[in-house]
Design a protein around this motif. Structure first.
Motif, PDB file in Angstrom:
ATOM      1  N   LEU A   3      38.106  46.312  52.538  1.00 12.35           N
ATOM      2  CA  LEU A   3      38.019  47.419  51.584  1.00 12.35           C
ATOM      3  C   LEU A   3      37.826  48.781  52.236  1.00 12.35           C
ATOM      4  O   LEU A   3      37.576  49.757  51.536  1.00 12.35           O
ATOM      5  CB  LEU A   3      36.865  47.157  50.598  1.00 12.35           C
ATOM      6  N   HIS A   4      37.968  48.869  53.545  1.00 12.51           N
ATOM      7  CA  HIS A   4      37.682  50.123  54.243  1.00 12.51           C
ATOM      8  C   HIS A   4      38.544  51.294  53.769  1.00 12.51           C
ATOM      9  O   HIS A   4      38.132  52.443  53.876  1.00 12.51           O
ATOM     10  CB  HIS A   4      37.809  49.953  55.757  1.00 12.51           C
ATOM     11  N   SER A   5      39.717  51.032  53.206  1.00 12.21           N
ATOM     12  CA  SER A   5      40.581  52.127  52.744  1.00 12.21           C
ATOM     13  C   SER A   5      40.380  52.462  51.257  1.00 12.21           C
ATOM     14  O   SER A   5      41.082  53.294  50.701  1.00 12.21           O
ATOM     15  CB  SER A   5      42.048  51.797  53.003  1.00 12.21           C
ATOM     16  N   TYR A   6      39.410  51.797  50.631  1.00 14.31           N
ATOM     17  CA  TYR A   6      39.076  52.057  49.226  1.00 14.31           C
ATOM     18  C   TYR A   6      37.724  52.762  49.150  1.00 14.31           C
ATOM     19  O   TYR A   6      36.860  52.541  49.994  1.00 14.31           O
ATOM     20  CB  TYR A   6      38.953  50.751  48.432  1.00 14.31           C
ATOM     21  N   LYS A   7      37.550  53.534  48.113  1.00 12.84           N
ATOM     22  CA  LYS A   7      36.228  54.070  47.831  1.00 12.84           C
ATOM     23  C   LYS A   7      35.449  52.960  47.124  1.00 12.84           C
ATOM     24  O   LYS A   7      35.934  52.373  46.156  1.00 12.84           O
ATOM     25  CB  LYS A   7      36.317  55.311  46.941  1.00 12.84           C
ATOM     26  N   THR A   8      34.271  52.657  47.630  1.00 12.88           N
ATOM     27  CA  THR A   8      33.440  51.614  47.040  1.00 12.88           C
ATOM     28  C   THR A   8      32.031  52.148  46.830  1.00 12.88           C
ATOM     29  O   THR A   8      31.614  53.113  47.464  1.00 12.88           O
ATOM     30  CB  THR A   8      33.366  50.352  47.934  1.00 12.88           C
ATOM     31  N   SER A   9      31.333  51.492  45.940  1.00 10.39           N
ATOM     32  CA  SER A   9      29.912  51.743  45.766  1.00 10.39           C
ATOM     33  C   SER A   9      29.292  50.398  45.414  1.00 10.39           C
ATOM     34  O   SER A   9      29.977  49.381  45.428  1.00 10.39           O
ATOM     35  CB  SER A   9      29.659  52.802  44.698  1.00 10.39           C
ATOM     36  N   ASN A  10      28.059  50.390  45.078  1.00 12.18           N
ATOM     37  CA  ASN A  10      27.341  49.148  44.838  1.00 12.18           C
ATOM     38  C   ASN A  10      28.027  48.301  43.756  1.00 12.18           C
ATOM     39  O   ASN A  10      27.822  48.525  42.572  1.00 12.18           O
ATOM     40  CB  ASN A  10      25.900  49.469  44.443  1.00 12.18           C
ATOM     41  N   GLY A  11      28.868  47.362  44.167  1.00 10.55           N
ATOM     42  CA  GLY A  11      29.521  46.449  43.240  1.00 10.55           C
ATOM     43  C   GLY A  11      30.819  46.931  42.646  1.00 10.55           C
ATOM     44  O   GLY A  11      31.400  46.269  41.795  1.00 10.55           O
ATOM     45  N   THR A  12      31.298  48.099  43.088  1.00  7.94           N
ATOM     46  CA  THR A  12      32.482  48.709  42.494  1.00  7.94           C
ATOM     47  C   THR A  12      33.516  49.063  43.549  1.00  7.94           C
ATOM     48  O   THR A  12      33.182  49.544  44.624  1.00  7.94           O
ATOM     49  CB  THR A  12      32.103  50.009  41.751  1.00  7.94           C
ATOM     50  N   ILE A  13      34.777  48.828  43.187  1.00  4.79           N
ATOM     51  CA  ILE A  13      35.908  49.237  44.018  1.00  4.79           C
ATOM     52  C   ILE A  13      36.752  50.190  43.184  1.00  4.79           C
ATOM     53  O   ILE A  13      37.080  49.878  42.036  1.00  4.79           O
ATOM     54  CB  ILE A  13      36.764  48.016  44.423  1.00  4.79           C
ATOM     55  N   GLN A  14      37.101  51.341  43.736  1.00  4.47           N
ATOM     56  CA  GLN A  14      37.962  52.285  43.035  1.00  4.47           C
ATOM     57  C   GLN A  14      39.381  52.170  43.562  1.00  4.47           C
ATOM     58  O   GLN A  14      39.605  52.275  44.768  1.00  4.47           O
ATOM     59  CB  GLN A  14      37.466  53.713  43.215  1.00  4.47           C
TER      60      GLN A  14
END
Length: 119
Positions: free
Chosen positions: A82-93
């Motif tokens: 997921l390094h090329s995605y914006k992520t946060s606690n439990g979420t992938i954008q």
């Protein structure tokens, strides 16, 4: 999407989203369902939700992205992919202009199904 409206089906949810994003949301729904015949659909927290012995994954359309809500442990386990995605606690954008990664999404769904199966 109108936040004050209580939606009952995923079709209703998709119908409240912009016409431009609706085909992508329908495709995402099918990608998730194709990951496992064990999944059932519902609307939870006014979001499309896929369920097997507990919530597996949710999604929601936003102005510039689709949020995949799959859980903090899952985001951590898949962080190397997921390094090329914006992520946060439990979420992938997933940016609205980015293609849906079928394998990634289905692997996340299957991972969460197995986690629910083993609870």
């Amino acid at each position: 999407m109108q936040e004050s409206v209580k939606l009952k089906t995923i079709d209703e949810y998709i119908g409240t989203c912009s016409k431009e994003i609706q085909p992508k949301l329908r495709k995402l729904r099918q990608i998730i369902l194709d990951a496992s015949p064990e999944l059932t659909e519902k609307v939870s927290w006014n979001m499309p939700t896929f369920y097997f012995k507990g919530n597996v994954i949710h999604f929601a359309a936003h102005k510039k992205h689709i949020g995949l809500y799959c859980g903090a442990e899952t985001v951590k386990i898949f962080s190397n992919i997921l390094h090329s995605y914006k992520t946060s606690n439990g979420t992938i954008q997933i940016s609205n202009d980015r293609e849906l990664d079928i394998d990634l999404i289905q692997n996340i769904v299957r991972f969460n199904i197995e986690g629910n199966r083993n609870k």
